[in-house]
Design a protein around this motif. Structure first.
Motif, PDB file in Angstrom:
ATOM      1  N   ASP A 177      77.065  17.728  25.089  1.00 44.35           N
ATOM      2  CA  ASP A 177      77.972  16.875  24.315  1.00 44.35           C
ATOM      3  C   ASP A 177      77.697  16.946  22.814  1.00 44.35           C
ATOM      4  O   ASP A 177      78.522  16.554  22.005  1.00 44.35           O
ATOM      5  CB  ASP A 177      77.888  15.427  24.803  1.00 44.35           C
ATOM      6  CG  ASP A 177      76.435  15.007  24.989  1.00 44.35           C
ATOM      7  OD1 ASP A 177      75.555  15.895  24.824  1.00 44.35           O
ATOM      8  OD2 ASP A 177      76.165  13.827  25.298  1.00 44.35           O
ATOM      9  N   SER A 178      76.502  17.444  22.412  1.00 42.58           N
ATOM     10  CA  SER A 178      76.192  17.495  20.976  1.00 42.58           C
ATOM     11  C   SER A 178      76.538  18.843  20.357  1.00 42.58           C
ATOM     12  O   SER A 178      76.394  19.017  19.153  1.00 42.58           O
ATOM     13  CB  SER A 178      74.693  17.247  20.757  1.00 42.58           C
ATOM     14  OG  SER A 178      74.251  16.216  21.580  1.00 42.58           O
ATOM     15  N   LEU A 179      76.912  19.808  21.193  1.00 40.55           N
ATOM     16  CA  LEU A 179      77.155  21.158  20.637  1.00 40.55           C
ATOM     17  C   LEU A 179      78.647  21.346  20.371  1.00 40.55           C
ATOM     18  O   LEU A 179      79.481  21.047  21.231  1.00 40.55           O
ATOM     19  CB  LEU A 179      76.668  22.230  21.625  1.00 40.55           C
ATOM     20  CG  LEU A 179      75.185  22.181  21.963  1.00 40.55           C
ATOM     21  CD1 LEU A 179      74.865  23.227  23.022  1.00 40.55           C
ATOM     22  CD2 LEU A 179      74.321  22.439  20.735  1.00 40.55           C
ATOM     23  N   LYS A 180      78.968  21.875  19.204  1.00 42.28           N
ATOM     24  CA  LYS A 180      80.383  22.108  18.869  1.00 42.28           C
ATOM     25  C   LYS A 180      80.765  23.527  19.316  1.00 42.28           C
ATOM     26  O   LYS A 180      79.938  24.438  19.282  1.00 42.28           O
ATOM     27  CB  LYS A 180      80.580  21.973  17.357  1.00 42.28           C
ATOM     28  CG  LYS A 180      80.212  20.577  16.853  1.00 42.28           C
ATOM     29  CD  LYS A 180      80.616  20.418  15.402  1.00 42.28           C
ATOM     30  CE  LYS A 180      80.272  19.019  14.904  1.00 42.28           C
ATOM     31  NZ  LYS A 180      78.838  18.729  14.935  1.00 42.28           N
ATOM     32  N   PRO A 181      82.049  23.715  19.702  1.00 41.47           N
ATOM     33  CA  PRO A 181      82.476  25.059  20.142  1.00 41.47           C
ATOM     34  C   PRO A 181      82.121  26.140  19.131  1.00 41.47           C
ATOM     35  O   PRO A 181      81.736  27.248  19.513  1.00 41.47           O
ATOM     36  CB  PRO A 181      83.996  24.906  20.281  1.00 41.47           C
ATOM     37  CG  PRO A 181      84.211  23.458  20.555  1.00 41.47           C
ATOM     38  CD  PRO A 181      83.128  22.710  19.852  1.00 41.47           C
ATOM     39  N   ALA A 182      82.210  25.823  17.848  1.00 40.63           N
ATOM     40  CA  ALA A 182      81.899  26.847  16.835  1.00 40.63           C
ATOM     41  C   ALA A 182      80.458  27.334  16.980  1.00 40.63           C
ATOM     42  O   ALA A 182      80.151  28.524  16.848  1.00 40.63           O
ATOM     43  CB  ALA A 182      82.127  26.279  15.438  1.00 40.63           C
ATOM     44  N   MET A 183      79.541  26.381  17.251  1.00 38.39           N
ATOM     45  CA  MET A 183      78.118  26.759  17.429  1.00 38.39           C
ATOM     46  C   MET A 183      77.980  27.702  18.614  1.00 38.39           C
ATOM     47  O   MET A 183      77.273  28.709  18.568  1.00 38.39           O
ATOM     48  CB  MET A 183      77.269  25.516  17.728  1.00 38.39           C
ATOM     49  CG  MET A 183      77.135  24.510  16.611  1.00 38.39           C
ATOM     50  SD  MET A 183      75.983  23.254  17.257  1.00 38.39           S
ATOM     51  CE  MET A 183      76.108  21.979  16.033  1.00 38.39           C
TER      52      MET A 183
END
Length: 1239
Positions: A683-689
């Motif tokens: 939940d803390s990771l963004k798709p861009a990452m």
């Protein structure tokens, strides 16, 4: 040439100068010239240089003399033989001079010359002539006994010569012996000592007669016992000879031992000490010959290890009890002083006895139980020894005992530890309380040496018996704390204490330490702050373990860790922040802090984020990045759900960049870290990452590194489950790589399973651009599409066989993930098999797919399947036939009721297809659960027994495998039937039954094991069968048992080994000549059996080494070294392994083992031979060289003249030298010689 001689003559001129500096510089320049390889002297220059240097040896200035002596070394190789003789003559004469300084410098000169003489193997006669000259002079000087210092120097030089060039002096050996023996009674002890050393070097190369003469002389003198002083010397001499050439003294031990035993009872401490030293060297050097005497030697050792006539230990116990209330150290000191008796050397006897016991323990692992009965209590009783040196040796002996008890770790499964091996461990367990009682007070003694001894003993104990100290922790903690806090403790003392504490914490349950954390923590944290990096580094290891103990997360404990967090954290943080410290400390501080956050992160409150920021810094540093990645992986996996959000934004791109790096360990650790981060912090990771990471992945999937590919695909599977949308973006590039991997011949095991999981996850995401039909199409494309198949439809299979299995498994896995699609796919493949247009490749794939699906689903609903499978057994293509047989067996396993009766009737009625149908049956038995098969066992059994006498060996071995696997279904009933068959059948039937038993042995524990153990002896009796083939399969059975379940055969070895060794002999009656046109060709029918026997011998080394009589074993290895090519290849490997496992035994037999190696290495192939013959010989030489390289790693091997000569022989032959170098390079790049797997 002219310029050299001109330069040299100008130097010689300067050497005559009156100024010592001129002389010094000129001599120095001469030395530089002589060290150049290019220098060539003419006869005149030689003469002048030699004359000048000999003159300078008498120079008034010491420095000039020293340089002149140094010049002699390089000069020896540059001048002619007669000049060397002139040098030697002059030096020998000078040695007898009255001037002490000249004598000294001449003896140094002689040693220099001897060390530079070329070894005899190079074929130069100079060495022999010079040696003869020196020897004659030396023996004269030794014999005159005028001046002791001349004698000592002469003995020294003689020892040097004998050790380096003993073989060259062969003709002088008897005169050297007669010159040395009288020196053993010299009034000067130093002369005796050097004579003993010289004799030690002499016995290495002397002939048997001279050796016997020497031992006879020593025995006679020992019997005469003229005076205690000479007797001491003779015993020392015997011990010295045994140390140098133990293998030769073995045959004389029967006479020597009783004499030495008798002298142990003479009341002379020094004599006793030498007796025990002699025993020690016998035990180490001649274990076999010492066997009958071990008990009497042990008895003597145990008697004299307590031999302390001037000290009374009895009242100590009572004193201690009284003094426990008050601190009575001062009184104790006084009482010790009264006893300090300078003349008392009884401690030397005790020390020698302890060392001898250590030798007995380390060379006789077979007597472990006796040791624990008698020796262990005696040693524990002597831990109170007052003399430090003796105590150290007593501790060493006990540590040796513990090391022998350590269960052998090998590739054998722990499940196979046979009950017998546990007895010593249980005996040890009972003795732990008395060990602790004897040691715990000593942990607080002033003496550092004895505390270190205690800790190393306890460390070994905790490793051998994990958990055994749990009840004794309260007794040990004060001692540990004392050694850490005590100001007088040396750094090594602290390091030893910390490493013991680490072993203790690792091997015991956390709760036993909880009451003591308060006492333990402060000293350990103080050690983290120690200025010495080694202490800091050990302390950080201990702290890491301590954190796990304070708060274990696997189950609930009432212990409160909170009060200790601050100290632990601040101590570690200081080291984590420091940038200017040792690399090891940096790494351990990172790991330790990772552990603190993992176990105690919720107690850190505001300190947590700044610490994580430091981790981010360490991640950017090349030196610490790998350790940091591992620490972050640990933290991310913590059940405390540590908040990593603040560092993920910056950290993830850094991790992604690591996937580009060349360091393999870093790639693997990073993939592991990313996998856990995605699982726990999705939940803390963004798709861009995520996308930044994804772009790095396709490159990592390659057949060049299967492990990295596997870990990458596992990570992709995690992503597919958690971020299906991201996967769909890169699925095309990743899929291309994965499909290439599926079609690779190298794919199997873990990597294949990872791909299957990935495909299943991919199909289930539903969002992916690639659905089920598309995936199946892409997987099977290379097999279906004609682009890959040039030529007619019947062209050979283009993909590797393994790729068909991989594709079939992947498609079957997709079917099980999408059950709705499955029936259509199955029908499609059945149609493909029926279609006459299908290529053999398509048919093979279809059958393999049906096999995979049929195993787990009942396919009896497919009406045509039965006829399709049976028809395919008659296909013209071999590959199709075997795939169809495999499919028939697997499908039958999925629906036994429909298919099994059909299969059995077909086997009975179709003799032509029998072999294939039996393969189907084997597959069926392997795949079916035991419960399902039970109703059919009788029918199958009866059918198999009809075929067990088949003349075709291939059919017989399939029948045997079926029988073996079937026996596992109901061992209690079926095993006795096999046993009965042994007596009844023909040789064919016997060989089938024995092979069947081989298939009942697996490397996992099975219910059949206990039954097998009872009757495997009957099956192994076929090793004496009159039929050659039966003996061969019996050896295969024996090898399989020794490899997978040694406990089955351990107790039978005494009866089986003679039969096994018997099969290693060459049988003349089995060798026949076959005429092939004009040529005669010899065929050895016994070769396969011998090969099987040597393979068994190799396996026994790994699993039953302690049960073998290694000398008997070596006799057969020796024969194998002279046998056929295949056997020699095997025995070279055995020899290399023996050099590691039992070096001392190999050392004893070295002379006999080297001969065949030398013969192999110097064989030449006939000029007109075929290419294979050259390749074969080359491989054989390489293998022999590997054995030589292994022999050279044995300690003390360089003492053997045969080995020294062979080594110089190798070095002097350019071809052998280059081969040897390449072998050494190979072995340096490989890990240590691992056992070859021959199951």
């Amino acid at each position: 040439m002219a310029s050299v001689s001109y330069h040299i003559s100008s130097l010689l001129e300067k050497m005559t100068s009156t100024d010592k500096d001129f002389r010094f510089m000129a001599t120095n320049d001469l030395m530089m010239e002589l060290q150049k390889d290019s220098i060539k002297l003419d006869e005149d220059s030689e003469k002048k240089v030699v004359k000048m240097l000999l003159k300078l040896l008498e120079d008034k200035n010491g420095e000039v003399q020293n340089l002149a002596v140094k010049c002699l070394g390089p000069l020896v190789g540059k001048v002619k033989e007669y000049q060397v003789e002139t040098i030697v003559d002059t030096l020998c004469t000078n040695m007898l001079s009255d001037k002490e300084q000249l004598r000294d410098i001449s003896s140094i000169g002689l040693k220099t010359v001897i060390s530079e003489l070329p070894p005899a193997a190079t074929g130069s006669t100079m060495t022999a002539n010079v040696c003869k000259k020196i020897t004659a002079q030396l023996t004269g000087a030794i014999g005159k006994q005028e001046d002791v210092s001349v004698q000592l120097e002469a003995l020294d030089i003689l020892s040097d010569m004998l050790s380096r060039l003993g073989g060259t002096l062969y003709s002088f050996h008897s005169s050297i012996l007669s010159c040395l023996l009288p020196q053993l009674t010299s009034p000067r002890l130093a002369v005796r000592k050097r004579a003993i050393i010289a004799l030690g070097h002499l016995v290495l190369t002397c002939s048997g007669n001279i050796f016997s003469e020497l031992t006879e002389h020593l025995l006679a003198e020992l019997k005469r016992n003229e005076s205690t002083s000479t007797t001491r010397t003779y015993i020392q001499c015997v011990a010295g000879i045994s140390r140098q050439a133990g293998h030769r003294i073995g045959e004389h031990l029967e006479k020597i031992i009783p004499l030495i035993v008798q002298y142990c009872n003479v009341d002379d401490d020094e004599l006793r000490e030498y007796c025990f030293q002699a025993f020690e060297s016998f035990v180490r050097r001649c274990p076999k010959e010492m066997d009958p005497h071990i008990s009497s030697v042990m008895g003597l050792c145990l008697k004299y290890i307590t031999f302390d006539p001037n000290y009374n230990y009895d009242n100590e116990e009572e004193e201690e009890e009284m003094m426990e209330t008050e601190n009575g150290e001062d009184e104790e000191q006084e009482s010790n002083d009264e006893y300090s008796d300078d003349d008392d050397i009884s401690w030397k006897v005790r020390r020698a006895a302890a060392k001898c016991l250590e030798a007995v323990v380390s060379s006789r692992p077979d007597l472990l139980q006796d040791f624990y009965r008698t020796l262990s209590p005696a040693l524990i009783g002597r831990f109170k020894e007052r003399e430090e040196n003796v105590k150290a040796d007593i501790f060493n002996a006990y540590i040796s005992l513990l090391k022998q008890t350590l269960p052998t770790q090998s590739w054998l499964h722990s499940s196979d530890a046979s009950g017998k091996d546990d007895i010593p461990l249980t005996m040890l367990q009972k003795q732990v309380p008395s060990i602790i009682k004897a040691l715990h007070k000593q942990l607080k003694e002033k003496s550092i040496k004895s505390r270190q001894g205690c800790f190393s003993l306890l460390t070994e104990l905790a490793s051998v018996l994990p958990g055994c100290l749990a009840d004794h922790i309260p007794a040990l903690i004060p001692g540990i704390v004392f050694s850490l806090v005590d100001k007088s403790s040396s750094s090594n003392m602290r390091i030893d204490t910390l490493s013991f504490l680490h072993v203790l914490l690792c091997n015991h349950q956390p709760e036993v330490f909880h009451p003591h954390v308060k006492a333990l923590l402060p000293p350990v944290v103080a050690c983290i702050g120690d200025p010495f990096y080694k202490i800091t580094s050990e302390a950080l290891l201990v702290t890491q373990q301590l954190v796990k103990v304070i708060r274990p997360l696997d189950k609930q404990y009432s212990f409160d860790a909170k009060p200790y967090v601050k100290d632990l954290f601040s101590g570690t943080l200081k080291r984590l922040k420091a940038a200017d410290i040792d690399q090891e400390v940096k790494e351990r501080a990172i790991s330790c802090m990772g552990q603190i956050i993992y176990n105690l992160g919720d107690h850190l409150s505001t300190d947590l984020q700044p610490t994580l920021k430091i981790f981010l810094e360490r991640l950017k540093n090349e030196i610490t990045r790998l350790t940091t990645v591992k620490a972050l992986t640990l933290i991310a996996n913590s059940p405390l759900q540590i908040d990593l959000r603040p560092i993920l934004g910056e950290g993830l791109p850094i991790l992604a960049s690591f996937l580009r790096k060349n360091q393999r360990a870093l790639k693997l650790s990073t993939l592991n870290a990313l996998d856990i981060l995605v699982k726990n912090y999705s939940d803390s990771l963004k798709p861009a990452m995520i996308e930044a990471v994804l772009t790095e992945l396709p490159v990592l999937i390659t057949e060049n590194d299967m492990h990295v590919s596997q870990v990458t695909i596992t990570f992709l599977t995690t992503l597919a489950k958690i971020y299906p949308s991201c996967i769909s973006k890169i699925s095309s590039s990743v899929l291309a790589e994965i499909l290439q991997l599926v079609h690779s011949p190298l794919l199997q095991g873990g990597a294949l399973n990872a791909i299957i999981d990935f495909f299943q996850a991919l199909v289930l995401t539903r969002t992916a651009a690639v659905g089920y039909p598309e995936l199946v199409k892409q997987l099977t494309a290379p097999i279906y599409s004609p682009i890959y198949c040039p030529g007619p439809a019947g062209a050979a299979l283009t993909l590797h066989k393994q790729a068909f299995h991989s594709v079939a498994r992947c498609v079957a896995a997709l079917c099980s993930a999408c059950p709705k699609e499955a029936p259509a796919t199955v029908t499609q493949f059945v149609q493909d098999v029926k279609s006459p247009k299908s290529s053999p490749a398509v048919q093979v794939l279809a059958f393999l797919f049906l096999a995979e699906v049929g195993r787990s689903r009942n396919l009896s609903a497919q009406r045509e399947l039965r006829s399709v499978l049976l028809e395919a057994l008659a296909s013209p293509s071999e590959e199709v036939k075997s795939a169809a047989a495999f499919a028939l067996g697997s499908v039958s396993a999925g629906s036994l009721q429909e298919f099994l009766p059909l299969l059995l009737s077909e086997i009975g009625s179709q003799p032509k297809r029998q072999y294939l149908l039996l393969h189907s049956l084997k597959e069926l038995i392997s795949c079916s659960p035991a419960a399902g098969l039970t109703p059919y066992v009788e029918d199958i059994w009866a059918l198999l027994f009809k075929h067990c006498e088949c003349t075709e060996e291939g059919t017989r071995s399939v029948v045997a495998e079926c029988l073996g696997k079937l026996t596992l279904v109901n061992p209690a009933e079926l095993l006795p039937r096999l046993r009965k068959q042994l007596a009844a059948g023909s040789p064919h039937a016997r060989s089938t039954v024995v092979t069947a038993i081989k298939f009942t042995i697996t490397d996992q524990p099975q219910p059949i094991d206990a039954l097998l153990k009872g009757c495997i002896g009957d099956f192994l009796r076929t090793l004496q069968d009159p039929d050659l083939n039966v003996r061969r399969v019996a050896l295969a059975l024996f090898n399989s048992a020794a490899h997978n379940k040694p406990s089955l055969i351990r107790d039978l070895l005494s009866s089986v080994l003679p039969s096994l060794y018997n099969e290693t002999k060459v049988r003349r009656e089995l060798i026949r000549e076959v005429e092939m046109g004009p040529f005669k060709h010899t065929v050895d029918d016994g070769l396969d059996v011998r090969k099987a026997a040597f393979e068994c011998m190799y396996t026994l080394l790994e699993s039953c080494l302690d049960q073998l009589d290694i000398y008997d074993y070596l006799n057969h290895v020796e024969d194998g070294l002279k046998d056929h090519y295949d056997i020699r290849m095997l025995t070279f490997i055995v020899l290399a392994r023996l050099s590691v496992l039992c070096p001392s035994a190999v050392l004893q037999r070295l002379e006999r083992l080297i001969e065949p190696l030398r013969a192999t290495c110097s064989t030449k192939v006939k000029a007109g031979s075929v290419k294979q013959e050259f390749e074969k010989q080359d491989e054989l030489k390489r293998s022999a060289m590997r054995a030589v390289a292994a022999l050279l790693t044995i300690p003390e091997v360089e003492k053997s003249p045969a080995m020294a000569e062979f080594s110089s022989h190798i070095r002097s032959s350019p071809e052998m030298a280059s081969l040897f170098e390449s072998i050494q390079k190979d072995s340096a790049s490989l890990p240590t010689l691992e056992s070859m797997d021959m199951s």
